[in-house]
Design an enzyme around this catalytic site. Structure first.
Site, short mmCIF file in Angstrom:
data_model
loop_
_atom_site.label_atom_id
_atom_site.label_comp_id
_atom_site.label_asym_id
_atom_site.label_seq_id
_atom_site.Cartn_x
_atom_site.Cartn_y
_atom_site.Cartn_z
N CYS A 209 0.81 -1.22 0.00
CA CYS A 209 0.00 0.00 0.00
C CYS A 209 0.85 1.28 0.00
O CYS A 209 0.63 2.19 -0.81
CB CYS A 209 -0.99 0.01 1.17
SG CYS A 209 -0.24 0.08 2.81
N HIS A 262 -2.92 1.06 6.83
CA HIS A 262 -3.13 1.06 5.38
C HIS A 262 -3.22 2.50 4.87
O HIS A 262 -3.61 3.41 5.61
CB HIS A 262 -4.42 0.31 5.04
CG HIS A 262 -4.57 -0.03 3.59
ND1 HIS A 262 -3.72 -0.89 2.93
CD2 HIS A 262 -5.48 0.38 2.67
CE1 HIS A 262 -4.10 -1.00 1.67
NE2 HIS A 262 -5.17 -0.24 1.49
N HIS A 274 -5.94 2.16 -4.29
CA HIS A 274 -4.93 1.64 -3.36
C HIS A 274 -4.51 0.23 -3.76
O HIS A 274 -5.18 -0.44 -4.55
CB HIS A 274 -5.49 1.62 -1.93
CG HIS A 274 -6.67 0.71 -1.73
ND1 HIS A 274 -6.81 -0.12 -0.64
CD2 HIS A 274 -7.79 0.48 -2.48
CE1 HIS A 274 -7.95 -0.80 -0.71
NE2 HIS A 274 -8.56 -0.45 -1.82
#
Length: 303
Positions: A209, A262, A274
């Site tokens: 991420c 994240h 993402h």
């Protein structure tokens, strides 16, 4: 090639679907610049230390407004004005190239359209103040234009470029520049849709991420920290209600001891892009879905 020129300043108000262009300063065009680098950054000032307003890919064209000195040009790129290094621009004072749209701004009420790029050429018809035309070329400070099936030339002293046929234009305020750059960041990020999630992946063939956000932003000259938690130290905080395209959005699933678990890039309309740990691929998701709505914690604006 060296250019000198004057600029015409005008200030107008923004209105939805209005036929006005919002400008802080528009200039008589001096030529067309073609980008020769893989990607060329447009800066807020004629310096590599200045803020990045946009990034133009190789082969893209810009309107050259003036020679800013020291190897820099003031340019108009997609209706945003800034500065580009002349080292990576091939500049010509004449070219047939589709630039976009132009809006007539003249205190005289009408603007003469001529058969060629100069006042010595025959007047063929007139444009009214506020008319929007298609710009199809530049020739020695004159725009080659098309309007209602008719073609001709008008002085660029009385024309400002626009994003669309309704006359909307990004102004040269920080907000507009940020919005323009944010959209470019989103468009660049989209090309990686479907690339696999791999822990520790730095791109371009796989990402985790934070590797994804770091890789995308690096393309535009911004260096982000490597992990999601460390990226909380990049940029400035922004509330969820103020999110703009390009902002980083952060989440915490409650299973880690770090502030966040994240990170992704906000796209707009409640969506973000993402490297997903749920599907193990780069994809879009909604901030308003049950999972991400419940785990959303922070947002940061980098530019």
């Amino acid at each position: 090639m060296s250019f000198s020129g004057k600029f015409l300043r005008a200030a107008v108000m923004t209105a939805a679907l209005s036929a006005l262009c919002v400008v802080g300063a528009s200039a008589a065009s001096l030529g067309v610049g073609t980008v020769t680098a893989d990607a060329l950054r447009m800066r807020a000032e004629a310096s590599t230390d200045a803020a990045i307003l946009a990034t133009a890919p190789s082969g893209d064209t810009v309107v050259v407004l003036e020679d800013a000195g020291n190897g820099w040009y003031k340019v108009d790129y997609k209706s945003v004005e800034g500065y580009m290094s002349g080292e990576y621009l091939t500049v010509a004072n004449q070219a047939d190239v589709t630039i976009g749209y132009g809006l007539v701004q003249t205190t005289g009420g009408t603007l003469n359209v001529r058969t060629g790029p100069g006042t010595e050429y025959t007047h063929i018809f007139s444009l009214n103040n506020g008319d929007v035309v298609t710009i199809t070329g530049i020739d020695a400070g004159w725009y080659k234009i098309s309007y209602n099936g008719m073609n001709g030339y008008v002085s660029s002293d009385y024309m400002v470029t626009c994003k669309d046929s309704a006359g909307s234009r990004g102004d040269d305020t920080v907000t507009a520049s940020s919005s323009s750059l944010g959209q470019q960041i989103v468009e660049y990020a989209k090309q990686f849709l479907g690339k696999p999630y791999v822990w520790g992946g730095n791109g371009p063939n796989s990402f985790d991420c934070s590797g994804f956000t770091k890789y995308v932003y690096a393309h535009f000259g911004y260096t982000l920290n490597r992990t999601a938690s460390a990226q909380l130290n990049n940029g400035t905080a922004v509330s969820r209600s103020e999110l703009q395209a390009g902002d980083l959005v952060f989440f915490n699933n409650g299973r880690v001891s770090t502030p966040v678990s994240h990170v992704g890039i906000y796209v707009g309309d409640g969506q973000f892009i993402h490297a997903s740990t749920n599907t193990y691929a780069v994809q879009f998701d909604s901030l308003n879905s049950n999972y991400y709505n419940n785990t959303y914690v922070y947002a940061r604006r980098i530019f």
